[in-house]
Design an enzyme around this catalytic site. Sequence first.
Site, PDB file in Angstrom:
ATOM      1  N   SER A 135       0.985  -1.189   0.024  1.00  0.00           N
ATOM      2  CA  SER A 135       0.106   0.031   0.147  1.00  0.00           C
ATOM      3  C   SER A 135       0.848   1.091  -0.114  1.00  0.00           C
ATOM      4  CB  SER A 135      -0.684   0.046   1.276  1.00  0.00           C
ATOM      5  OG  SER A 135      -1.646   1.186   1.475  1.00  0.00           O
ATOM      6  N   TYR A 148      -1.560  -0.219  10.643  1.00  0.00           N
ATOM      7  CA  TYR A 148      -1.577  -0.703   9.220  1.00  0.00           C
ATOM      8  C   TYR A 148      -0.529  -0.130   8.481  1.00  0.00           C
ATOM      9  CZ  TYR A 148      -3.625  -0.946   4.386  1.00  0.00           C
ATOM     10  OH  TYR A 148      -3.703  -1.203   3.359  1.00  0.00           O
TER      11      TYR A 148
END
Length: 279
Positions: A135, A148
């Site tokens: 990501s 995250y």
Amino acid sequence: MLNSKKNVLITGCSTGIGRGLALEYHKRGYKVWATARNLDSINDLQKLGIVTARLDVNSQQQIDEIANKILSEDGRLDVLVNNAGYGSMGPLVETSIEELQQQFSTNVFSAMALVQAFSPAMIDESSGAIINIGSVSGVCTTPFSGTYCASKAAMNSLSDCLRMELKPFGIRVFTVQPGAIQSDFARNANAALERVWSEHSFYKSIESFVRKRANASQERPTTAESFCRKLVNKVESQPISSVIRLGNGSWALTVLGQWFPTVLRESILSSVFGLNRLK
């Protein structure tokens, strides 16, 4: 008789990128092994001729079982796509250690377990590709998604190391850093936030900004179909760069994370996510 077509194993195929990649590789003639923790969520893929299997990536036993099945039936694995992921959200100081462990278990440790399960066979064949879906959050850390972002940063680093270590054996390793891609990520992120959030939070006065971060991945998202088509095109063209950024916001956040001075970047993000209102 061993499978003569190229094959690919994809984790997390119930929605979004995983499902899109399963469909894209199937269209290109690959034998696709599409997996998900909930087998019912991918039953429709089986009807298209895609091989489906239950795989909880946090289960070493299930990883060993799928590896043995693929290698015994096909004799090799051409492409491994580590896509299954978990998105923990919420203030870092209010996130339990158990939640942090779950985040890294799913996004980091499971991916490495799969790499270790299949890389010996790839080394024996002197070929193969490993695609780690990371990501842009691993490049630009944002408030209220610390666990995250940290897990994706760890995966970026591990991918860099794998790329160097496996290149001599003919194995290509790609680090994919998507921006906003149409998926169920925001819904799952909100569910994760509910496990962390408390009415007594230090950040209660800016709760709307905390929730804004949980929903950020679905702000003007790129469709999964378009993303997956472009991604497979790039992988199959054997690009010079093995770091692939696609999707809305992927380059903007990369520039913010890598090129803006730290003080300026943190000032911008603090304003965007309401932290300057706590003063």
